[in-house]
Write a protein that holds these residues in place. Structure first.
Motif, PDB file in Angstrom:
ATOM      1  N   VAL A 191       0.843  -1.207   0.000  1.00 51.95           N
ATOM      2  CA  VAL A 191       0.000   0.000   0.000  1.00 51.95           C
ATOM      3  C   VAL A 191       0.875   1.253   0.000  1.00 51.95           C
ATOM      4  O   VAL A 191       0.644   2.190  -0.779  1.00 51.95           O
ATOM      5  CB  VAL A 191      -0.936  -0.011   1.231  1.00 51.95           C
ATOM      6  CG1 VAL A 191      -1.731   1.281   1.310  1.00 51.95           C
ATOM      7  CG2 VAL A 191      -1.872  -1.215   1.158  1.00 51.95           C
ATOM      8  N   LEU A 192       1.896   1.240   0.844  1.00 56.99           N
ATOM      9  CA  LEU A 192       2.794   2.388   0.902  1.00 56.99           C
ATOM     10  C   LEU A 192       3.474   2.632  -0.437  1.00 56.99           C
ATOM     11  O   LEU A 192       3.586   3.769  -0.893  1.00 56.99           O
ATOM     12  CB  LEU A 192       3.861   2.172   1.979  1.00 56.99           C
ATOM     13  CG  LEU A 192       3.568   2.690   3.382  1.00 56.99           C
ATOM     14  CD1 LEU A 192       4.748   2.416   4.290  1.00 56.99           C
ATOM     15  CD2 LEU A 192       3.274   4.190   3.323  1.00 56.99           C
ATOM     16  N   ALA A 193       3.927   1.535  -1.053  1.00 58.53           N
ATOM     17  CA  ALA A 193       4.618   1.675  -2.334  1.00 58.53           C
ATOM     18  C   ALA A 193       3.675   2.268  -3.369  1.00 58.53           C
ATOM     19  O   ALA A 193       4.068   3.121  -4.171  1.00 58.53           O
ATOM     20  CB  ALA A 193       5.139   0.314  -2.803  1.00 58.53           C
ATOM     21  N   ALA A 194       2.425   1.833  -3.358  1.00 53.89           N
ATOM     22  CA  ALA A 194       1.441   2.374  -4.303  1.00 53.89           C
ATOM     23  C   ALA A 194       1.268   3.867  -4.045  1.00 53.89           C
ATOM     24  O   ALA A 194       1.213   4.675  -4.989  1.00 53.89           O
ATOM     25  CB  ALA A 194       0.109   1.647  -4.145  1.00 53.89           C
TER      26      ALA A 194
ATOM     27  N   ALA B 136       6.612  -9.530 -10.046  1.00 56.17           N
ATOM     28  CA  ALA B 136       6.610  -8.105 -10.359  1.00 56.17           C
ATOM     29  C   ALA B 136       6.242  -7.861 -11.821  1.00 56.17           C
ATOM     30  O   ALA B 136       5.523  -6.925 -12.155  1.00 56.17           O
ATOM     31  CB  ALA B 136       7.974  -7.503 -10.048  1.00 56.17           C
ATOM     32  N   TRP B 137       6.752  -8.720 -12.686  1.00 55.90           N
ATOM     33  CA  TRP B 137       6.485  -8.545 -14.115  1.00 55.90           C
ATOM     34  C   TRP B 137       4.995  -8.659 -14.381  1.00 55.90           C
ATOM     35  O   TRP B 137       4.403  -7.880 -15.124  1.00 55.90           O
ATOM     36  CB  TRP B 137       7.249  -9.610 -14.900  1.00 55.90           C
ATOM     37  CG  TRP B 137       7.353  -9.271 -16.336  1.00 55.90           C
ATOM     38  CD1 TRP B 137       6.571  -9.728 -17.345  1.00 55.90           C
ATOM     39  CD2 TRP B 137       8.280  -8.372 -16.928  1.00 55.90           C
ATOM     40  NE1 TRP B 137       6.949  -9.174 -18.524  1.00 55.90           N
ATOM     41  CE2 TRP B 137       7.998  -8.335 -18.296  1.00 55.90           C
ATOM     42  CE3 TRP B 137       9.312  -7.592 -16.422  1.00 55.90           C
ATOM     43  CZ2 TRP B 137       8.721  -7.551 -19.183  1.00 55.90           C
ATOM     44  CZ3 TRP B 137      10.040  -6.802 -17.304  1.00 55.90           C
ATOM     45  CH2 TRP B 137       9.739  -6.795 -18.657  1.00 55.90           C
ATOM     46  N   LEU B 138       4.379  -9.645 -13.743  1.00 56.23           N
ATOM     47  CA  LEU B 138       2.959  -9.897 -13.931  1.00 56.23           C
ATOM     48  C   LEU B 138       2.132  -8.778 -13.313  1.00 56.23           C
ATOM     49  O   LEU B 138       1.027  -8.490 -13.759  1.00 56.23           O
ATOM     50  CB  LEU B 138       2.606 -11.239 -13.287  1.00 56.23           C
ATOM     51  CG  LEU B 138       1.270 -11.895 -13.604  1.00 56.23           C
ATOM     52  CD1 LEU B 138       1.094 -12.031 -15.101  1.00 56.23           C
ATOM     53  CD2 LEU B 138       1.218 -13.278 -12.969  1.00 56.23           C
TER      54      LEU B 138
ATOM     55  N   SER C 237       2.210  -2.265 -10.716  1.00 51.27           N
ATOM     56  CA  SER C 237       1.303  -1.891  -9.638  1.00 51.27           C
ATOM     57  C   SER C 237       1.600  -2.689  -8.379  1.00 51.27           C
ATOM     58  O   SER C 237       1.441  -3.910  -8.359  1.00 51.27           O
ATOM     59  CB  SER C 237      -0.147  -2.143 -10.064  1.00 51.27           C
ATOM     60  OG  SER C 237      -0.960  -2.278  -8.916  1.00 51.27           O
ATOM     61  N   PRO C 238       2.011  -2.008  -7.303  1.00 51.21           N
ATOM     62  CA  PRO C 238       2.306  -2.729  -6.050  1.00 51.21           C
ATOM     63  C   PRO C 238       1.079  -3.450  -5.505  1.00 51.21           C
ATOM     64  O   PRO C 238       1.202  -4.510  -4.887  1.00 51.21           O
ATOM     65  CB  PRO C 238       2.759  -1.622  -5.103  1.00 51.21           C
ATOM     66  CG  PRO C 238       3.194  -0.505  -5.968  1.00 51.21           C
ATOM     67  CD  PRO C 238       2.336  -0.577  -7.180  1.00 51.21           C
ATOM     68  N   ILE C 239      -0.104  -2.869  -5.722  1.00 51.91           N
ATOM     69  CA  ILE C 239      -1.327  -3.519  -5.221  1.00 51.91           C
ATOM     70  C   ILE C 239      -1.556  -4.827  -5.986  1.00 51.91           C
ATOM     71  O   ILE C 239      -1.889  -5.871  -5.411  1.00 51.91           O
ATOM     72  CB  ILE C 239      -2.543  -2.581  -5.383  1.00 51.91           C
ATOM     73  CG1 ILE C 239      -2.312  -1.282  -4.611  1.00 51.91           C
ATOM     74  CG2 ILE C 239      -3.808  -3.266  -4.904  1.00 51.91           C
ATOM     75  CD1 ILE C 239      -2.189  -1.442  -3.118  1.00 51.91           C
TER      76      ILE C 239
END
Lengths: 383, 371, 309
Positions: free
Chosen positions: B213-216, B293-295, B299-301
């Motif tokens: 969430v923070l990363a988003a 991550a690629w998939l 988006s971090p979420i």
């Protein structure tokens, strides 16, 4: 949650019914692939043997289980109805004990560890006597006085084996040295090859090893040098060069253990002190290039030609000495042990006093190196 | 533009959200289909295989817990990699950064002497820092000396693997381990609490979710996030806007490496309770997280979902081994296939099919099909 | 022990362990010279190792095993070429996928072949006349694999092709600036396909060498990270086939020395050297202001689409 409780209940009931009816489903958790030609291969051979012998026994196995995940697979095997579970790697020790607490009705046995529980035993088939016998032969066969040993990890088990081997070597050849290299892996043929080549470059001309592949035998044979097979019969890899070796028979232990579970002698409450430490006399290990061949006939003459002077036996050929010691250690009343004092470590400290044998506990925690061992020895006591 | 019969393929600049999701799902389905053929070739009915896997993973509390347990390291590494990939920093080094975190946590747990309530928080903080340090070295090398980031991060995985090997064979070898290559077991105060009847070390899971969430938020709403996106999408524009590449890259790799470091803390603190052979500490989580991550497509979420998907695949690998008696390498084949299909269908996202009558005038530039 | 036998021993072992590194690196150099990074070396090698063993064991012809390994490596590389050249997919991700896929598939297919000694390994060769040369003879020409000699010769040939022929100019121009090469009439796609596949062929042979020669048997995961050393070595050798010989020898020697010097040095220290060297070499080149110019092809890792800027 209700379903979980219900299913746990079903599992527990099935487990008890299974035990009561005398039917055993045994699960084996292996650390390596069954095709490794070493540790796991040997356990799996034994599993197949007992599986065929007993019609009340069903076996399943999981191979290549990483440490930290044995618990997961124990859960799955229990869910499949296993009521006896063997975990065959030192690294599974804590997870086995934890699982034993989780499943008090299931019987566990952990190989090579030292922690037990009311429903969890330990077992080990040890080679130290066999290594001693191999050492006697190696001492007679070396021309350079340098014998190479490729070791997996510097743990007490290997230190005990190398020490017993060296004691054998020095019995025949008091000035010979055993040069040691570690590869820090149970299975890594490339590393075993380079380590063997490094030892050859240092002048070693006879080889023993602990690694789960026949690589060292093959490398030695390429250079025309004799070696001793490890764990499985390795005669076929180099029939002209494999002198003898160590062969394990885990089935001896599995047979005994499972029969006692089947007969109700072992139950999930009385295993706290059950610890198998099986050697030559129990038939758990064998000395030989392959089953039934203690000494490769190609080396018989060489071994008969070397004569040593034994304080008890007098003038005796190495061949006869090997056979005598084999009987002394292999017959039910054991009358000889390789670690018979006086034995000094390589720093000059007396480790086994005159006329004494080492206790099983001193054997399984051995860290010192006997006189004649050359090379790195991590964890060597300094005092 | 390409013409196929009466249809025209048009290129679009930014793929629609539906296209991204559709294409990703398509890739996973294609991989499942090829896997079905492999199951069949191995003499296992694909239907039976998938049914068994579904039942033993999604169909039981126990299975769900196993999925969650695998999701934790994949989520932490995955979110970190999403941040890195957004700035076009090719961090292939999550495996090494994870191990760096595990090493640091072990050092704190065994040798710091910090009292109980502070021990676990310190392990997490120091683990984050260690992962971050292992991450900023490649960042510094990339920006200052223009050294390829893929190569440095990859090579540093192996350097860390050998450092761990050295530690457990040498200075940190546990006196109570009878000479085996492990450190001693952590004191109980350094064990992460787990959900009952499971191996889910929930504090790490919570940290992972918060991190996502923070990363988003950082990516969408902060100046740093804006700079990360500009650097990733258009380096020239970033240069023009006066964005400090070194600062952005360092921050990206502090976050990316640090999160992977946290995953390492979770593995030793929550699962193993000691430091052991690097291939046992992480069974390739750092590499699998690249697919996660690629998939997730930046988006971090979404990484929460994709991490759970690969948690499921790891758990399925265990089931395959026990219930279907197939070797565990199946998981590797499947991961490879998914990745092949994912990148293979990527171009599809940028094309739109449209019916176009003949005779319509060309609108696009000359493409390879017309030459 | 005198220094001569030390040297002979170490160079001899460095050659043996360096052989698969050399083959793999020569292949990767060509792929990267054409602008395509292939991180799938480990996967291609392991597929080569398995297929070589399976064929050599069932037919009794190790040479045939090596040939099949070459084909298998080439086919595996074809997947990478298709994805990265035709579909312009990310080269790093595709290579990683190839490694995962190759390790998995070889492990899956290799079940049942483990633990069997190969009935007929590739024989070692001593070159009659040259082996008599003092020092150099026993070091280089005694009891090495035929693939070791072939690898050394191949390195020289590949260097000549790369720097002294029109083909080499084409390959290098494709890797340096594909748009320019295209404009000059060079078929960028064809050259990239061929170079990537050639890389796969050599990686396959490298794997085959391991399973039918270096240690004639098959085990899952037997390449044990060698593919990544190849990636490091490609950089270390500055994408130059002749320098690859020196690099392979050095890395091979380090591996052997980690056992020779065990009493004095922790083996892990020597084993992490190749990876550290790769980073160090790139960093030093960067310090000198050369940036990625130290032999690195200009368009390395960049997909080429015709008609796009």
């Amino acid at each position: 949650m209700r379903r979980l409780v219900a299913s746990l209940f079903v599992v527990a009931v099935l487990g008890l019914v299974g035990l009561a009816a005398g039917n055993i489903k045994a699960g084996f958790i292996y650390v390596g692939p069954i095709g490794d030609y070493g540790w796991t291969f040997a356990h799996d051979q034994a599993r197949q043997i007992v599986d065929e012998e007993f019609d009340w026994l069903e076996t399943v196995y999981v191979e290549s289980v990483p440490e930290g995940q044995a618990g997961t697979f124990i859960d799955q095997l229990v869910a499949q109805g296993c009521n006896v579970i063997f975990t065959t790697s030192f690294g599974f020790m804590d997870e086995t004990i934890e699982a034993a607490a989780r499943y008090p009705n299931v019987i566990f046995a952990h190989c090579s560890g030292f922690k037990r529980a009311p429903n969890s035993a330990t077992y080990m088939a040890d080679f130290y006597q066999v290594y001693y016998l191999n050492g006697l032969m190696a001492g007679a066969l070396t021309k350079s006085g340098k014998i190479g040993y490729v070791g997996a990890f510097p743990i007490p088990e290997l230190k005990r084996h190398i020490n017993a081997f060296t004691i054998g070597v020095r019995t025949v050849n008091p000035n010979a040295e055993v040069h040691v290299r570690w590869i820090y892996e149970w299975f890594n043929p490339a590393a075993a090859k380079e380590a063997a080549e490094a030892l050859i470059a240092e002048g070693c001309d006879v080889f023993a090893f602990t690694e789960d592949s026949p690589t060292v035998v093959q490398v030695a044979a390429e250079h025309g040098l004799p070696s001793f097979g490890h764990y499985s019969p390795m005669y076929d890899f180099a029939p002209e060069y494999v002198v003898s070796g160590q062969i394990v028979h885990w089935e001896a232990i599995y047979r005994d253990f499972l029969m006692k579970v089947h007969d109700g002698i072992y139950n999930p409450t009385n295993l706290q002190h059950v610890d198998y430490w099986w050697l030559l006399s129990q038939g758990a290990v064998e000395v030989g290039a392959k089953p039934g061949m203690v000494i490769n006939p190609a080396f018989e003459d060489d071994l008969k030609a070397v004569v040593v002077n034994d304080p008890m036996l007098g003038e005796i050929s190495v061949y006869d000495l090997v056979m005598t010691r084999l009987h002394q250690m292999g017959d039910p009343g054991v009358t000889y042990d390789p670690f018979q004092g006086p034995i000094y470590d390589r720093q000059g400290k007396l480790r086994v006093p005159e006329g004494c044998w080492l206790s099983a506990d001193s054997l399984v925690t051995m860290e010192w190196a006997v006189e004649g061992v050359v090379g790195p020895w991590p964890g060597e006591p300094t005092e | 533009m390409k013409r196929v019969g009466p249809f025209v393929l048009e290129r679009r600049l930014a793929p629609s959200r539906a296209a991204v999701i559709g294409v990703s799902v398509l890739a996973v389905l294609a991989a499942l289909l090829v896997m079905a053929i492999i199951f069949w070739g191995y003499g296992v009915s694909p239907w039976h295989a998938y049914a068994t896997i579904a039942k033993s993973t999604l169909g039981s509390r126990y299975g769900l817990m196993e999925i969650l347990r695998r999701t934790i390291p994949l989520l932490l590494c995955g979110v970190g990699l999403v941040i890195a990939f957004r700035s076009q920093f090719w961090n292939i080094g999550a495996e090494g950064q994870l191990l760096a975190g595990a090493v640091a946590a072990t050092g704190v747990a065994l040798y710091s002497g910090i009292p109980a309530p502070w021990l676990l928080p310190t392990m997490f903080v120091v683990g984050f820092l260690a992962g971050a340090v292992w991450g900023i070295i490649p960042a510094f090398l990339k920006v200052k000396l223009r050294v390829n980031d893929v190569i440095t991060t990859l090579m540093m995985n192996y350097i860390m693997i050998y450092i761990v090997e050295w530690l457990i064979h040498g200075p940190w070898k546990g006196p109570t381990m009878r000479g085996f290559a492990y450190t001693d077991t952590f004191p109980k105060a350094a064990w992460l609490p787990t959900l009952p009847l499971s191996r889910v070390h929930w504090p790490t899971l919570v940290i992972g979710l918060v991190a996502a969430v923070l990363a988003a938020f950082i990516l969408a709403r902060t100046r740093l996030g804006y700079e990360i996106r500009v650097v990733g999408e258009s380096p020239d524009a970033a240069r023009y806007a006066g964005i400090n590449f070194l600062r952005v890259s360092l921050w990206v790799m502090i976050l990316s490496g640090g999160l992977a470091g946290l995953a390492g803390v979770g593995e030793v603190g929550g699962i193993h309770h000691k430091l052991l052979s690097p291939v046992q500490v992480s069974v390739g989580y750092g590499y699998t997280a690249i697919i996660v991550a690629w998939l997730a497509r930046g988006s971090p979420i979404a990484a929460i979902m994709t991490a759970a998907l690969f948690g499921l695949i790891f758990a399925a690998g265990d089931v395959i081994k026990v219930a279907l008696r197939m070797p565990f390498q199946v998981t590797g084949v499947f991961n490879g296939l998914i990745l092949f299909f994912l990148i293979g269908v990527e171009l599809l996202m940028y094309w739109r099919v449209r019916l176009a009558p003949k005779g319509e005038r060309w609108t696009g530039k000359a493409g390879s099909s017309e030459s | 022990m005198d220094w001569q036998s030390w040297l002979i021993g170490i160079v001899g072992r460095a050659l043996a362990f360096g052989t698969p590194l050399l083959w793999g690196t020569l292949g990767e150099i060509y792929a990267e010279r054409a602008g395509v990074v292939n991180l799938g070396v480990e996967g291609m090698m392991i597929l080569g190792a398995f297929s070589a063993f399976a064929v050599a064991q069932s037919t009794g012809h190790p040479g045939l095993g090596i040939m099949v390994a070459a084909v298998v490596g080439g086919v595996a590389a074809l997947i990478h070429a298709f994805l990265t050249v035709t579909l312009r997919a990310n080269q790093y991700v595709s290579g990683l996928a190839l490694t995962m896929f190759g390790l998995g598939l070889a492990g899956l297919l290799g079940r049942g072949w483990e633990g069997i000694p190969l009935r007929q390994p590739l024989p070692d060769v001593t070159i009659p006349g040259l082996a008599k040369i003092p020092l150099l003879g026993p070091m280089l020409f005694e009891g090495q694999s035929i693939l070791t000699y072939a690898g050394l010769i191949l390195a020289v040939v590949l260097w000549i092709i790369l720097y002294r022929t029109r083909w080499g100019i084409s390959i290098r121009s494709v890797g340096e600036s594909p748009a320019t090469a295209d404009a000059l009439g060079v078929n960028v796609f064809l050259i990239r396909y061929l170079c990537v596949m050639f890389g796969g062929v050599l990686a396959g042979v490298a794997g085959g060498f391991l399973s039918v020669d270096y240690r004639p048997s098959w085990t899952e995961g037997m390449t044990a990270g060698m593919g990544w050393i190849v990636i490091a070595l490609t950089i270390f050798a500055a994408w130059d086939p002749l320098q690859a010989i020196g690099g392979a020898l050095l890395f091979g020697a380090l591996y052997h020395l980690s056992y020779r010097l065990q009493a004095w040095l922790p083996p892990e220290l020597l084993k992490l050297m190749p990876y550290a060297f790769a980073i160090l070499v790139l960093a030093i080149a960067g310090l000198g202001g050369a940036g990625r110019r130290r032999g690195a092809p200009g368009a390395l890792g960049v997909p080429y689409a015709r008609g796009e800027k």
